[in-house]
Design an enzyme around this catalytic site. Structure first.
Site, PDB file in Angstrom:
ATOM      1  N   ASP A   1      -3.406  12.429   0.642  1.00  0.00           N
ATOM      2  CA  ASP A   1      -4.553  13.304   0.364  1.00  0.00           C
ATOM      3  C   ASP A   1      -4.640  14.420   1.403  1.00  0.00           C
ATOM      4  O   ASP A   1      -5.010  15.547   1.080  1.00  0.00           O
ATOM      5  CB  ASP A   1      -5.858  12.499   0.352  1.00  0.00           C
TER       6      ASP A   1
ATOM      7  N   ASP B   1       0.873  -1.166   0.000  1.00  0.00           N
ATOM      8  CA  ASP B   1       0.000   0.000   0.000  1.00  0.00           C
ATOM      9  C   ASP B   1       0.919   1.227   0.000  1.00  0.00           C
ATOM     10  O   ASP B   1       2.135   1.096   0.183  1.00  0.00           O
ATOM     11  CB  ASP B   1      -0.888  -0.051   1.248  1.00  0.00           C
TER      12      ASP B   1
ATOM     13  N   ASP C   1      -5.063   3.619  -3.107  1.00  0.00           N
ATOM     14  CA  ASP C   1      -6.231   4.465  -3.379  1.00  0.00           C
ATOM     15  C   ASP C   1      -5.858   5.944  -3.362  1.00  0.00           C
ATOM     16  O   ASP C   1      -6.709   6.790  -3.156  1.00  0.00           O
ATOM     17  CB  ASP C   1      -7.334   4.167  -2.347  1.00  0.00           C
TER      18      ASP C   1
ATOM     19  N   ASP D   1      -0.244   5.105   1.143  1.00  0.00           N
ATOM     20  CA  ASP D   1      -0.514   6.027   2.249  1.00  0.00           C
ATOM     21  C   ASP D   1      -0.389   5.331   3.602  1.00  0.00           C
ATOM     22  O   ASP D   1      -0.991   4.278   3.838  1.00  0.00           O
ATOM     23  CB  ASP D   1      -1.918   6.614   2.129  1.00  0.00           C
TER      24      ASP D   1
ATOM     25  N   ASP E   1      -1.890  -1.007   5.772  1.00  0.00           N
ATOM     26  CA  ASP E   1      -2.318  -0.440   7.058  1.00  0.00           C
ATOM     27  C   ASP E   1      -3.835  -0.285   7.168  1.00  0.00           C
ATOM     28  O   ASP E   1      -4.384  -0.338   8.256  1.00  0.00           O
ATOM     29  CB  ASP E   1      -1.671   0.943   7.268  1.00  0.00           C
TER      30      ASP E   1
END
Length: 268
Positions: free
Chosen positions: A43, A32, A123, A34, A203
């Site tokens: 973001d 992943d 994402d 972030d 996470d």
């Protein structure tokens, strides 16, 4: 160990960025981005480029649970209206710090690159991920990066789209990481690449969804104290044995590197 995902095998949208190995790698390692590779939510980080480093209330009120991608479209449109340019975004992304121990893990993987095929499923957005990984010097580690499409339009606004549509009830409307991983494994199987083990480093709640599909030969590395970790613990309490993969929580990614190093020693 043979993995098969019959009936699935849609072509991936991104081409590989790494060097091809003379032999197929033994292991697939999924990251992943972030709060896993980087120590922040990118973001949230880009708000540092907004006037006063804050968002107005009317923008914050557009958030709907499960539709974060749509919310970020509103955020980026507002920032564009305020004159935030590509270089402003780039500067923020390039300066987001890596998570503790992540450079150690990446250096270990660089030295053992022939054994690991590494992909990233996030994402966040492609522009931000590429800026950060290039600045950190680790972009070439990744064979493929799967994230929401982003780019700059004629006005110079950073625009963002959804990655895909799906039918998973547990994931945000724009991305199901389990669907991406399942399709990737099917694609690689068609190319006659089979992995002995799959490792997943994440996470968030959207990392829990794909980790549930891992087998008993695989390892999930949830960041300690974050949603993915809590959800694996809850599943084990409620449905003992339902989560098949070995769970190895981490506070520093150096712990992930040490686990993989020990695994390679046992193989020798």
């Amino acid at each position: 160990m043979k993995r098969c995902c019959e009936g699935v095998g849609l072509p991936c949208l991104f081409k590989g960025v790494g060097m091809a190995s003379p032999r197929p790698p033994k292991y697939l390692l999924i990251f992943d981005f972030d709060e896993t590779i980087i120590n922040e939510n990118s973001d949230d980080s880009i708000v540092r480029a907004a006037p006063g480093q804050v968002l107005p209330e009317h923008i914050r009120q557009t958030f709907r649970k499960g539709f974060y991608n749509e919310y970020m479209q509103h955020v980026l449109a507002y920032m564009g209206d305020q004159g935030v340019k590509m270089e402003d975004f780039k500067t923020v992304y390039e300066n987001i710090p890596l998570s503790p121990g992540m450079p150690d893990l990446f250096q270990f993987l660089s030295k053992n690159h022939e054994l690991f095929e590494i992909i990233l499923i996030s994402d966040a957005n492609m522009f931000g991920i590429e800026c950060n990984l290039r600045a950190a010097g680790f972009y070439s580690l990744f064979r493929k990066i799967f994230s929401n499409p982003s780019g700059f339009d004629k006005r110079g606004y950073l625009t963002l789209g959804p990655y895909h549509s799906h039918k998973c009830l547990e994931c945000p409307a724009n991305m199901c990481k389990r669907k991406i991983l399942t399709e990737y494994l099917a694609e690689r199987a068609q190319e006659e690449v089979e992995f002995e083990r799959v490792f997943y480093v994440g996470d968030g709640a959207n990392d829990f969804c794909p980790s549930v599909s891992l087998t008993s030969a695989d390892v999930a590395f949830p960041r300690k104290g974050y949603p993915m970790h809590r959800m694996t613990q809850e599943m084990e309490k409620q449905q003992p044995g339902a989560f098949q993969a070995t769970v190895v929580p981490w506070e520093s990614a150096a712990e992930v590197a040490r686990y993989l190093q020990e695994l390679l020693k046992k193989k020798c």
